[in-house]
Write a protein that holds these residues in place. Structure first.
Motif, mmCIF file in Angstrom:
data_model
loop_
_atom_site.group_PDB
_atom_site.id
_atom_site.type_symbol
_atom_site.label_atom_id
_atom_site.label_comp_id
_atom_site.label_asym_id
_atom_site.label_seq_id
_atom_site.Cartn_x
_atom_site.Cartn_y
_atom_site.Cartn_z
ATOM 1 N N UNK A 139 -31.353 -26.662 -26.974
ATOM 2 C CA UNK A 139 -32.013 -26.830 -28.265
ATOM 3 C C UNK A 139 -32.034 -25.499 -28.997
ATOM 4 N N UNK A 140 -32.404 -25.544 -30.260
ATOM 5 C CA UNK A 140 -32.566 -24.341 -31.073
ATOM 6 C C UNK A 140 -33.993 -24.292 -31.587
ATOM 7 N N UNK A 141 -34.651 -23.172 -31.363
ATOM 8 C CA UNK A 141 -36.014 -22.991 -31.847
ATOM 9 C C UNK A 141 -36.029 -22.145 -33.110
ATOM 10 N N UNK A 159 -31.597 -19.907 -29.459
ATOM 11 C CA UNK A 159 -31.137 -21.033 -28.644
ATOM 12 C C UNK A 159 -31.787 -21.002 -27.262
ATOM 13 N N UNK A 160 -32.079 -22.206 -26.733
ATOM 14 C CA UNK A 160 -32.695 -22.357 -25.422
ATOM 15 C C UNK A 160 -31.858 -23.290 -24.558
ATOM 16 N N UNK A 210 -40.725 -16.724 -26.316
ATOM 17 C CA UNK A 210 -41.008 -18.138 -26.540
ATOM 18 C C UNK A 210 -40.514 -18.947 -25.346
ATOM 19 N N UNK A 211 -41.340 -19.895 -24.899
ATOM 20 C CA UNK A 211 -40.966 -20.770 -23.793
ATOM 21 C C UNK A 211 -41.443 -22.185 -24.102
ATOM 22 N N UNK A 212 -40.561 -23.050 -24.653
ATOM 23 C CA UNK A 212 -40.967 -24.409 -25.006
ATOM 24 C C UNK A 212 -40.810 -25.404 -23.863
ATOM 25 N N UNK A 213 -41.626 -26.448 -23.925
ATOM 26 C CA UNK A 213 -41.568 -27.583 -23.001
ATOM 27 C C UNK A 213 -41.787 -28.857 -23.824
#
Length: 225
Positions: A139-141, A159-160, A210-213
Motif C-alpha cells: 500500500x501507499x501511505x 510505500x509499505x 509510521x506503522x499501519x495495520x
C-alpha cells in the motif's frame, strides 16, 4: 491514473483466465470477485522529540479480485490477486508543539492497496467452501501536517509492504439458474512494516515513523468460470 492502470491490468487478467475453463466445477477453476469492504485502519506514529500516538479511523471501499482454484478431493487451494478501490482513512491527531503557541494536525491515509493471497480451503458440500488466507500486501501511505498557526501545510507519500491473515466462506447462489455464481464473506488483518519518512518542515529536518495495520471485513459476489 494508478487506479486506471490497475483496472486495465485486472481486465487483462480476466481475459486470460476465461479460456482456462468452460464450466464451474465446485469451486475449481478461474474466478473473479467484486466486494464491499469495511476497514479499520490504525497507524502508530512516532514524531521524535514531539509526540508518539496511535490514530485510527474506519472506511468503506470497493474491492476487485481475480484468481484460480484447484480441488484435491474435499480440499481446495486458491491463489487470489486483489485491489482495493479508494482510500482507507487512518484518522488524525492534533498536537501542541512543546510549550509554544503552535498547534498542528497530522492526518494519515492509505491508498493504492493491493495484494496476493493463498487460500487453502475445505469443501463442506457442493455449495459451501470455508477457507483460510495468507497473503502479501502492499500500500501507499500519505501523511499531511497542517499548521494553522503558520498557515502552511506539508505532505508526503511512502510505500509499505506487509502480510495478511484471514478466513472466509463461499456459498453458491441461485443453483437452479447457474452453477457459476457465489457469495462470499472474508475477515482479514494486515500488518505493514514500519517505514521512516524524512521531512523538512519550516527549514528543520525531521524523521518520523509510521506503522499501519488494517482489519477488514469484505462481503461480495464471485463468478466461477
Amino acid at each position: 491514473m494508478k487506479q486506471k492502470g490497475w483496472v486495465h491490468a485486472f481486465l487483462i487478467l480476466l481475459m486470460t483466465l476465461i479460456p482456462l475453463a468452460a464450466m464451474a466445477d465446485d469451486f475449481q477453476g478461474p474466478f473473479v470477485e467484486v466486494g464491499l469492504t469495511g476497514s479499520k485502519t490504525e497507524t502508530d506514529v512516532d514524531f521524535p522529540n514531539w509526540f508518539q500516538v496511535s490514530i485510527d479511523d474506519t472506511s468503506v471501499n470497493g474491492t476487485i479480485a481475480a484468481g484460480y482454484a484447484q480441488r484435491f478431493g474435499r480440499f481446495a487451494l486458491a491463489g487470489r490477486l486483489y485491489y482495493t478501490l479508494g482510500e482507507q482513512d487512518s484518522g488524525s491527531t492534533t498536537q501542541r508543539y512543546r510549550d509554544t503557541e503552535e498547534v498542528s494536525t497530522l492526518s494519515f491515509e492509505l491508498d493504492n492497496s493491493w495484494g496476493f493471497e493463498v487460500q487453502p480451503g475445505f469443501v463442506v458440500n457442493d455449495t459451501t467452501l470455508i477457507f483460510l488466507s495468507l497473503g502479501y500486501a502492499r500500500t501507499t501511505g500519505e501523511w499531511q501536517l497542517d499548521r494553522p498557526y503558520y498557515q502552511d501545510a506539508y505532505s508526503d507519500r511512502v510505500d509499505f509492504n506487509g502480510y495478511s491473515l484471514g478466513a472466509g466462506i463461499k456459498q453458491k447462489l441461485l443453483q437452479t439458474v447457474t452453477p457459476h455464481l457465489y457469495g462470499f464473506a472474508q475477515v482479514e488483518k494486515t500488518w505493514y512494516q514500519e517505514e521512516s519518512v524524512s521531512a523538512t518542515i519550516a527549514q528543520s529536518s525531521f524523521v518520523d515513523d509510521y506503522k499501519p495495520t488494517t482489519v477488514t471485513v469484505t462481503v461480495g459476489l464471485g463468478w466461477q468460470f
